[in-house]
Motif scaffolding. Structure first.
Motif, mmCIF file in Angstrom:
data_model
loop_
_atom_site.group_PDB
_atom_site.id
_atom_site.type_symbol
_atom_site.label_atom_id
_atom_site.label_comp_id
_atom_site.label_asym_id
_atom_site.label_seq_id
_atom_site.Cartn_x
_atom_site.Cartn_y
_atom_site.Cartn_z
ATOM 1 N N LYS A 454 0.821 -1.208 0.000
ATOM 2 C CA LYS A 454 0.000 0.000 0.000
ATOM 3 C C LYS A 454 0.856 1.259 0.000
ATOM 4 O O LYS A 454 0.466 2.289 -0.564
ATOM 5 C CB LYS A 454 -0.941 -0.008 1.200
ATOM 6 C CG LYS A 454 -2.017 -1.077 1.111
ATOM 7 C CD LYS A 454 -2.936 -1.066 2.320
ATOM 8 C CE LYS A 454 -4.000 -2.159 2.209
ATOM 9 N NZ LYS A 454 -4.873 -2.188 3.424
ATOM 10 N N THR A 455 2.021 1.181 0.644
ATOM 11 C CA THR A 455 2.936 2.329 0.631
ATOM 12 C C THR A 455 3.363 2.642 -0.797
ATOM 13 O O THR A 455 3.353 3.812 -1.225
ATOM 14 C CB THR A 455 4.176 2.036 1.489
ATOM 15 O OG1 THR A 455 3.777 1.843 2.845
ATOM 16 C CG2 THR A 455 5.162 3.210 1.436
ATOM 17 N N MET A 456 3.738 1.620 -1.568
ATOM 18 C CA MET A 456 4.146 1.837 -2.954
ATOM 19 C C MET A 456 3.001 2.380 -3.801
ATOM 20 O O MET A 456 3.202 3.254 -4.660
ATOM 21 C CB MET A 456 4.680 0.532 -3.561
ATOM 22 C CG MET A 456 6.046 0.115 -3.034
ATOM 23 S SD MET A 456 6.720 -1.320 -3.910
ATOM 24 C CE MET A 456 5.849 -2.662 -3.103
ATOM 25 N N VAL A 457 1.791 1.878 -3.570
ATOM 26 C CA VAL A 457 0.638 2.320 -4.359
ATOM 27 C C VAL A 457 0.335 3.792 -4.111
ATOM 28 O O VAL A 457 0.171 4.586 -5.048
ATOM 29 C CB VAL A 457 -0.600 1.454 -4.030
ATOM 30 C CG1 VAL A 457 -1.858 2.090 -4.614
ATOM 31 C CG2 VAL A 457 -0.423 0.048 -4.580
ATOM 32 N N VAL A 458 0.255 4.184 -2.848
ATOM 33 C CA VAL A 458 -0.071 5.573 -2.504
ATOM 34 C C VAL A 458 0.961 6.532 -3.099
ATOM 35 O O VAL A 458 0.612 7.555 -3.707
ATOM 36 C CB VAL A 458 -0.147 5.739 -0.978
ATOM 37 C CG1 VAL A 458 -0.232 7.219 -0.585
ATOM 38 C CG2 VAL A 458 -1.353 4.987 -0.417
ATOM 39 N N GLN A 459 2.229 6.205 -2.939
ATOM 40 C CA GLN A 459 3.273 7.111 -3.414
ATOM 41 C C GLN A 459 3.344 7.150 -4.937
ATOM 42 O O GLN A 459 3.646 8.204 -5.516
ATOM 43 C CB GLN A 459 4.614 6.699 -2.805
ATOM 44 C CG GLN A 459 4.668 6.927 -1.300
ATOM 45 C CD GLN A 459 5.956 6.430 -0.661
ATOM 46 O OE1 GLN A 459 6.521 5.421 -1.089
ATOM 47 N NE2 GLN A 459 6.426 7.130 0.348
#
Length: 587
Positions: A454-459
Motif C-alpha cells: 500500500k505504501t508503494m501504491v499511494v506514493q
C-alpha cells in the motif's frame, strides 16, 4: 544413593496461582519395569509435593493426580498448563526432590524413551534476540557510505551531461548514451555480482565492488575522449550494480520487527549523496570543471574501504551453506558488540548445496513465479520514473522557458544545443533532491503501518498526479514544487521496493533475486534518458504522459503481488518458501 532416573526431560511449569514448580516423569530403576511416576517440586528444588500414580496391567501409566490437577494419559503424562523451557536430563541423574537435579532447577521429562534432542534456534531467532544495538549502528554508518556513493554517481549523470554537451559539442543522443551506458553496466553487473554474492558471500563481493568503483571512477577524470568516458562509466555502472548487496547483507543483520524501519532510514543517506554531488557541481563546476567534480564524487568510498574490516560475513549465508561454526562466530561477534546473550541451544543450519542461487529458483513455484514477474515490471517502472524525474529536472531548469506543456522544438529556441547549468539551476536541483528527505520520512512512518504494498501504491499515485501537473505553463517556483513532490514520492516508492525485495525471497537466492530485479529495473533507467533528454525536446506532453501513465499502471501490478512482507521473518532456504508464502498471502 542408587540412581532411579534412567532418562527423562525436565521442565519448568506454572500452576494456576502463577507459582513456579518443576515436574518430571521418571522410570524408577528400583521398582518393576515400566513403573511410571511423576514428581513435582515447588520453588527452586525444595520439598517434593504429594502425588498419586497408578499403572495399568501392562505397565503403562493410567490417570494420576498431581497437586489436585488431573493428568490425562492420552496427553503422554503432560499437564495442560505446562510451559516450555524444557531441558534434557541425562541418564543416571538423581531424582531427589530436595535439590536440583543434574545442576538444573527442574523441568518435565517423558519416561517413554529418551526425550527430544537439543533445542535448536535459527539465525533469524538469534538476530531477533540480540536486537538492534551498537553492531547495527556501526553497520548503518558503513552502509550509508555506499548508499551515498551510489546516489552520487547516478546523480552525477544529470549535471555531467549538460556540461559535456558544451565542452565537447555533443549531440543530444550522445549525451543520452553517457547516461544509458551506466545503466547498461548496472544491468550486467547486478545479477552477476548478486549470483557471486550468493555463492561466495556478500562481504567479499562488497569489498571488491568498493575498490573497483573508486578506481574506475577516478580513471574517468582522465578520459581524453567520449569513447573513454563511455567505457569507464560502463564499468562504473557494473560496479554500482554490486552495491545493492549491502542492502541484502544489512537486512540479514536486522531484527524482523525493525527491518523495514532501518532499511528506510538508510535511504536518507542516499539523499545526502545526491545533495553532496549537486553541491559539488554548484561550487566546483564553474571554477575547476567537470573532471574535478567526478573525482570528488568518489572520495567518500575511501571511508568505506577503510572500514570494511568491521563487517562480518552474513550468518544467514553461512547457515544456508551448512557452515555452523562460521555462522556461530558471526553471531557471537554481534552478541559481544551488542552485549546481549545468544539463545540457548544449537544453531540450525541448512544442508550445503552445490547449486545455490540459480536463476531457475526465481520461478521455483507458482507464487514465486508470479512475484518475480510482477516485480520485474515494478522495478522497471520505478527506476524509469525515478531517474526520469531526475533528468527531467535538469533539462527543464536548463531550458530557460519552463513552460513544459507547450509543444515546442529546438528551432523555437526553447531547447538550445548548449545550455550549461547555472547557479539557480543547481539550487533548484538541490531543492528537488531534498524532496527525498520528506519522501523517506513518510515512507518510514507508514511502511510498517499500512504495509509495503500500500505504501508503494499511494506514493506512485501521488507521483503520477504531480507529473501531470507539469503540463501547466507556470513559473520556476511552481515547477520546482511539482518536481519536489514527484521526486519525493517516487523516491519513497523506490525505497519501499528496495525493502520488499530482499524480504520476499529466501537466503539461498536473496542476493541473486535482489541483483537480478534491480538490473531489470535498470533497463528502465537505460531507456529513460531517451525520453527525458531526447523526446522532451520534440514532444514534452508525450514525454510527461509516459511517465505519469506508467506510475498508474504500476499500481495495478503492485496490488497483484501475492505476498505482504510486513512483520514477516526472513525465509532461510528453499524448503521454507512454500510455508512462508502460504502464511503471508495478502491482497
Amino acid at each position: 544413593m542408587e540412581p532411579f532416573v534412567e532418562y527423562g526431560q525436565l521442565q519448568d511449569n506454572t500452576d494456576f496461582t502463577g507459582a513456579n514448580y518443576h515436574s518430571m516423569n521418571v522410570r524408577n530403576s528400583n521398582k518393576p519395569d515400566n513403573k511410571q511416576e511423576t514428581h513435582s517440586y515447588h520453588g527452586d528444588g525444595g520439598t517434593r509435593a504429594s502425588h498419586q500414580s497408578s499403572e495399568s496391567a501392562n505397565g503403562t501409566p493410567a490417570n494420576e493426580t498431581i497437586n489436585g490437577v488431573q493428568n490425562d494419559p492420552q496427553n503422554n503424562g503432560q499437564l495442560d498448563f505446562s510451559t516450555n523451557n524444557s531441558r534434557q536430563l541425562d541418564k543416571g541423574d538423581s531424582g531427589d526432590g530436595d535439590k536440583p537435579m543434574n545442576g538444573l532447577e527442574g523441568g518435565q521429562a517423558t519416561a517413554e524413551g529418551p526425550g527430544p534432542g537439543p533445542v535448536e534456534f535459527t539465525v533469524e531467532e538469534a538476530i531477533d534476540q540480540l536486537g538492534f544495538g551498537r553492531f547495527q549502528i556501526q553497520f548503518t554508518l558503513i552502509d550509508s557510505v555506499l548508499h551515498m556513493t551510489e546516489s552520487g554517481e547516478l546523480m552525477l549523470l544529470s549535471i555531467l551531461g549538460p556540461e559535456l554537451v558544451c565542452t565537447w559539442q555533443l549531440e543530444h543522443w550522445q549525451k543520452a548514451i553517457i547516461s544509458t551506458v551506466v545503466f547498461f553496466g548496472y544491468l550486467l553487473g547486478a545479477p552477476l555480482l548478486g549470483k557471486f554474492a550468493d555463492k561466495f558471500g556478500r562481504r567479499k563481493i562488497l569489498n571488491i565492488v568498493g575498490v573497483c568503483l573508486f578506481y574506475y571512477g577516478v580513471l574517468t577524470t582522465f578520459s581524453p575522449t567520449l569513447i573513454w568516458i563511455i567505457i569507464l562509466r560502463g564499468i562504473v555502472g557494473a560496479c554500482i550494480g554490486g552495491v545493492g548487496q549491502v542492502n541484502v547483507l544489512y537486512s540479514e543483520f536486522l531484527p524482523s520487527k525493525v527491518r523495514g524501519f532501518w532499511l528506510t532510514v538508510v535511504s536518507f543517506f542516499w539523499v545526502i549523496g545526491a545533495v553532496y554531488v549537486t553541491a559539488v557541481g554548484l561550487f566546483v563546476m564553474p571554477t575547476l570543471g567537470w573532471r574535478y567534480v567526478v573525482f570528488i564524487t568518489g572520495l567518500p568510498l575511501l571511508i568505506y574501504i577503510a572500514c570494511t574490516y568491521i563487517l562480518p560475513e552474513s550468518a544467514h549465508y553461512y547457515a544456508a551453506c551448512g557452515k555452523r561454526e562460521e555462522a556461530m562466530a558471526t553471531l557471537k561477534k554481534v552478541s559481544e558488540v551488542n552485549k546481549k546473550p545468544l539463545p540457548e541451544g544449537t544453531l540450525k543450519v541448512g544442508v550445503q548445496e552445490d547449486q545455490r542461487g540459480t536463476f531457475g529458483d526465481l520461478f521455483l513455484d507458482k507464487t514465486t513465479s508470479i512475484t518475480t514477474v510482477l516485480l520485474v515490471f515494478i522495478w522497471f517502472s520505478m527506476q524509469f520514473v525515478y531517474y526520469g524525474v531526475i533528468l527531467l529536472s535538469s533539462e527543464l531548469f536548463a531550458k530557460g522557458n519552463v513552460c513544459a506543456g507547450a509543444e515546442q522544438n529546438a528551432a523555437s529556441g526553447c531547447f538550445e544545443s548548449c545550455q550549461s547549468l547555472t547557479s539557480p539551476d543547481y539550487v533548484s536541483l538541490i531543492w528537488t533532491t531534498l524532496a527525498e528527505f520528506p519522501g523517506a520520512l513518510i515512507t518510514l512512518i507508514i511502511i510498517d503501518i499500512i504495509g509495503r504494498k500500500k505504501t508503494m501504491v499511494v506514493q506512485s499515485i501521488i507521483t503520477g498526479i504531480f507529473i501531470f501537473m507539469l503540463f501547466m505553463c507556470t513559473s520556476r517556483f511552481w515547477l520546482t514544487v511539482y518536481l519536489f513532490v514527484a521526486r519525493g514520492m517516487i523516491g519513497g516508492a523506490l525505497q519501499t521496493v528496495h525493502v520488499y525485495t530482499p524480504e520476499v525471497y529466501p537466503t539461498h537466492m536473496r542476493g541473486l533475486a535482489y541483483g537480478t530485479l534491480k538490473s531489470m529495473g535498470k533497463t528502465g533507467s537505460m531507456v529513460t534518458p531517451f525520453f527525458a533528454q531526447m523526446l522532451l525536446h520534440t514532444s514534452p506532453k508525450l514525454t510527461l504522459s509516459v511517465y505519469a501513465g506508467l506510475c498508474f499502471v504500476s499500481c495495478i501490478f503492485i496490488m497483484l503481488l501475492p505476498i505482504e512482507t510486513k512483520g514477516r521473518k526472513l525465509l532461510s532456504s528453499v524448503k521454507t518458501v512454500d510455508a512462508g508464502i502460504s502464511g503471508n498471502i495478502q491482497t
